[in-house]
Design a protein around this motif. Structure first.
Motif, PDB file in Angstrom:
ATOM      1  N   LYS A  32       0.856  -1.184   0.000  1.00 21.60           N
ATOM      2  CA  LYS A  32       0.000   0.000   0.000  1.00 21.60           C
ATOM      3  C   LYS A  32       0.887   1.226   0.000  1.00 21.60           C
ATOM      4  N   TYR A  37      -3.644   0.381  -3.182  1.00 19.47           N
ATOM      5  CA  TYR A  37      -3.045  -0.946  -3.086  1.00 19.47           C
ATOM      6  C   TYR A  37      -2.383  -1.299  -4.411  1.00 19.47           C
ATOM      7  N   ASP A 110      -5.396  -4.424   4.088  1.00 17.78           N
ATOM      8  CA  ASP A 110      -3.971  -4.661   4.297  1.00 17.78           C
ATOM      9  C   ASP A 110      -3.617  -6.151   4.290  1.00 17.78           C
TER      10      ASP A 110
END
Length: 144
Positions: A32, A37, A110
């Motif tokens: 990221k 992303y 994430d």
């Protein structure tokens, strides 16, 4: 945050004569940066782009940029409701194509997740294909 990940990519390509489905499983990097992303992996002989690296930049549900570097170089920008002129190189000669985004859905976090996007490609404003991409990203199990 940069992680080694398992990537499952399913592409559906439809033109006036044919429907083709290609599915690959590969490994790559996931990270990221600036709220976007990135999914990055090396192409193989199976995809026809061996010697190239593909990086997808995902800006939430707004925009996906696919950039291929190495032996073949291309950039496709998929943005819902917008037509972009992009450079596409399939290993023979590069050309300018129109890319019209139809859908972008991202549940990337994430830890990984799913990305789906659909777009149309045109050459000289004549529809060449309708395309769907389904991508799943999972963290690789850590080896001891």
């Amino acid at each position: 945050m940069s992680k080694e990940v398992l990537i499952n990519i399913k592409g559906v390509y439809v033109d006036e004569d044919d429907r083709d489905v290609v599915e690959i499983f590969t490994t790559g990097k996931y990270y990221k940066r600036n709220g976007c992303y990135f999914i990055s992996y090396d192409e193989t002989e199976a995809t026809g782009f061996e010697g190239s690296k593909t990086t997808l930049k995902v800006d939430k549900d707004k925009r996906v940029t696919m950039e291929r570097s190495g032996k073949t170089k291309s950039q496709l920008i998929v943005e819902r409701g917008v037509r972009h002129h992009c450079h596409y190189d399939a290993g023979i000669d590069g050309m300018m194509i129109g890319v019209s985004g139809n859908l972008i859905k991202s549940s990337l976090t994430d830890s990984g997740g799913n990305l789906e996007f659909k777009y149309s490609l045109d050459i000289n404003s004549i529809l060449a294909s309708e395309n769907e991409m389904y991508i799943n990203v999972k963290e690789r199990a850590k080896t001891k």
